[in-house]
Design a protein around this motif. Structure first.
Motif, PDB file in Angstrom:
ATOM      1  N   ASP A 152      -1.793  -1.228  -4.102  1.00  0.00           N
ATOM      2  CA  ASP A 152      -2.762  -0.218  -3.580  1.00  0.00           C
ATOM      3  C   ASP A 152      -2.470   1.227  -3.240  1.00  0.00           C
ATOM      4  O   ASP A 152      -1.173   1.375  -2.834  1.00  0.00           O
ATOM      5  CB  ASP A 152      -3.770  -0.611  -2.404  1.00  0.00           C
ATOM      6  CG  ASP A 152      -4.423  -2.019  -2.731  1.00  0.00           C
ATOM      7  OD1 ASP A 152      -4.855  -2.166  -3.602  1.00  0.00           O
ATOM      8  OD2 ASP A 152      -4.656  -2.655  -1.579  1.00  0.00           O
ATOM      9  N   THR A 174       0.947  -1.264  -0.111  1.00  0.00           N
ATOM     10  CA  THR A 174      -0.118   0.161  -0.038  1.00  0.00           C
ATOM     11  C   THR A 174       0.806   1.488   0.062  1.00  0.00           C
ATOM     12  O   THR A 174       1.945   1.246   0.686  1.00  0.00           O
ATOM     13  CB  THR A 174      -0.950   0.173   1.224  1.00  0.00           C
ATOM     14  OG1 THR A 174      -1.555  -1.207   1.376  1.00  0.00           O
ATOM     15  CG2 THR A 174      -1.768   1.421   1.064  1.00  0.00           C
ATOM     16  N   SER A 218      -3.299  -1.596 -10.234  1.00  0.00           N
ATOM     17  CA  SER A 218      -4.261  -2.080  -9.149  1.00  0.00           C
ATOM     18  C   SER A 218      -3.808  -3.567  -8.916  1.00  0.00           C
ATOM     19  O   SER A 218      -4.353  -4.252  -7.823  1.00  0.00           O
ATOM     20  CB  SER A 218      -5.523  -2.023  -9.566  1.00  0.00           C
ATOM     21  OG  SER A 218      -6.130  -2.573 -10.952  1.00  0.00           O
ATOM     22  N   ARG A 248      -3.071   4.701 -10.964  1.00  0.00           N
ATOM     23  CA  ARG A 248      -3.711   3.459 -10.074  1.00  0.00           C
ATOM     24  C   ARG A 248      -4.401   2.512 -10.547  1.00  0.00           C
ATOM     25  O   ARG A 248      -4.131   1.354 -10.128  1.00  0.00           O
ATOM     26  CB  ARG A 248      -4.653   4.256  -8.899  1.00  0.00           C
ATOM     27  CG  ARG A 248      -5.122   3.415  -7.930  1.00  0.00           C
ATOM     28  CD  ARG A 248      -5.741   4.507  -6.782  1.00  0.00           C
ATOM     29  NE  ARG A 248      -6.907   5.148  -7.102  1.00  0.00           N
ATOM     30  CZ  ARG A 248      -7.636   5.978  -6.343  1.00  0.00           C
ATOM     31  NH1 ARG A 248      -6.996   6.014  -5.135  1.00  0.00           N
ATOM     32  NH2 ARG A 248      -8.484   6.717  -6.781  1.00  0.00           N
TER      33      ARG A 248
END
Length: 447
Positions: free
Chosen positions: A171, A136, A167, A163
């Motif tokens: 994240d 993340t 993905s 993003r």
């Protein structure tokens, strides 16, 4: 007891952040941990293949793995980055090495960066970070509305496209750095509202650099509360001990009930002010529930540029913040741009620098630093079901290291990364002697 049928079975895993034993048996099914069990000792199992002997091509098809005592950690959470600026150094230099020149030079170059250029930089930096074990990322975004809406919006559009492209590997959260200027409040508010509706994750900014810091903080909270989103501000990135926007920031956190939803990055001036005043502000942060992100690499590079002799290094008071109960994460910040010419998105490298800068090298300190790269930033970023525990998503990295200390001693190149219900990356280091005969890249893990 036998582990139930699983997509992936692991034995002889070392979990330095877990209680209950030296080595563990683990199982993953459907992308989640289904078993995390302490072992009585090293398990000899002919059914489990040593991970170091499996080629990259075969790794996804192997169901039973022997880590041979290697360290396994939950996927890193890099909670303060600038992905949109990453790898821009060839186009934007910084001769003085100061923060203000970096800001000025990047802003001057920003209108020339196409959306595709920004998008590709974000993708590259995000995938590189993922390859080192990050699961993340939280990125602040440069949105200079005063240079024109198009210049600011192309970064937002590039970030959202990037993003989506990454993905399947990692994240990303986005916190645009809205620069508050009372003369442009209407235009900025309209732009910020549009971007928050488009899907960015929170409100960012650097109020200590604005014409009216208190008014900037007030505006940021009005935007954050209006959309019910968290807030993450750059705070007091300066060597000047008189700069204390964190004081006002805490007042607003309390006023709006934002405990646990507010983060302050940098906090360099805390390191420069008198100890008693720093203690007061740290206690206020703890009481208000404001988290902190220390950025050791960038602050060691940028701060103290005007000093001679005893140069201030700029890294905030990490130990004092943690001892007071403030959540403190360490993060990458900038990667190969005018704010920081080095870095690669490797959280172990960041942890090592935090250990140096904050004098965190004792046995228990090493675990503190590991938590600053994992569980603490996960809590700050609101990552749910985090960690190596039954029922949680199986997001983890395996390292060619036999202890927590060795992670920072060796910064092992050998890493295997699992996320999104699959292996997403693997790397190894092969060293050869001058006679070209192979030799192990790290100490043998077999006993």
């Amino acid at each position: 007891m036998p582990i139930p049928t699983a997509d992936l079975e692991i034995v002889n895993a070392r979990l330095p952040l877990a209680d209950g034993g030296e080595l563990f048996r683990l199982a993953v099914s459907g992308g989640r941990w289904t078993a995390v069990e302490p072992q009585a000792g090293r398990l000899a199992s002919p059914e489990h293949e040593p991970i170091g002997a499996i080629g990259f091509e075969r790794l996804p098809s192997v169901r039973r793995l022997d880590l041979e005592g290697r360290v396994l950690l939950p996927g890193f959470v890099d909670v303060h980055m600038h992905l949109d600026k990453a790898y821009s150094l060839p186009f934007v230099r910084n001769r003085s090495g100061t923060l203000l020149e970096a800001i000025g030079n990047y802003r001057a170059a920003a209108p020339a960066f196409a959306k595709e250029t920004i998008r590709d930089r974000i993708v590259k930096a995000a995938l590189r970070s993922a390859s080192f074990g990050s699961a993340t990322l939280r990125s602040h975004l440069d949105v200079p509305v005063h240079l024109g809406r198009d210049v600011a919006m192309r970064t937002i559009e590039a970030a959202l496209e990037a993003r989506e492209l990454v993905s399947g590997f990692v994240d990303i959260q986005y916190f645009p750095m809205y620069f508050y200027d009372p003369a442009m409040e209407g235009e900025l508010t309209e732009f910020a509202a549009e971007t928050l509706r488009m899907g960015v994750d929170g409100v960012g900014g650097a109020p200590h650099l604005t014409p009216d810091p208190a008014a900037g903080i007030d505006w940021a909270f009005r935007m954050a509360t209006g959309f019910g989103l968290p807030i993450d501000l750059h705070a007091d990135e300066t060597d000047d001990p008189s700069v204390k926007t964190i004081d006002v920031y805490c007042d607003y956190v309390v006023r709006y009930g934002y405990s646990g939803r507010a983060t302050a990055g940098h906090l360099c001036s805390l390191a420069a002010m008198e100890h008693e005043e720093a203690e007061r502000l740290i206690a206020k942060m703890a009481e208000a529930g404001v988290a902190a992100a220390t950025l050791p690499a960038v602050n060691l590079y940028l701060q103290g540029r005007g000093d001679r002799g005893n140069v201030r290094r700029g890294v905030t008071r990490v130990r004092e913040l943690a001892d007071a109960g403030v959540k403190v994460a360490a993060a990458s910040d900038n990667i190969q741009d005018p704010f920081h010419p080095f870095g690669r998105g490797d959280m172990l490298q960041i942890g090592l620098m935090a250990s140096y800068a904050a004098h965190l090298a004792g046995e228990e300190d090493i675990l503190t630093v590991l938590r600053m790269l994992t569980h603490v930033p996960a809590a700050i970023a609101g990552v749910r079901e985090y960690g190596v525990a039954a029922g949680n998503p199986a997001s983890f990295a395996v390292f060619d290291a036999a202890s927590a200390e060795e992670l920072f001693q060796e910064l092992p190149a050998g890493r295997w990364v699992y996320n999104k219900s699959r292996w997403t990356g693997a790397s190894e280091l092969i060293r050869r002697r001058y006679d070209d005969s192979p030799t192990a890249a790290s100490p043998s893990f077999a006993e």
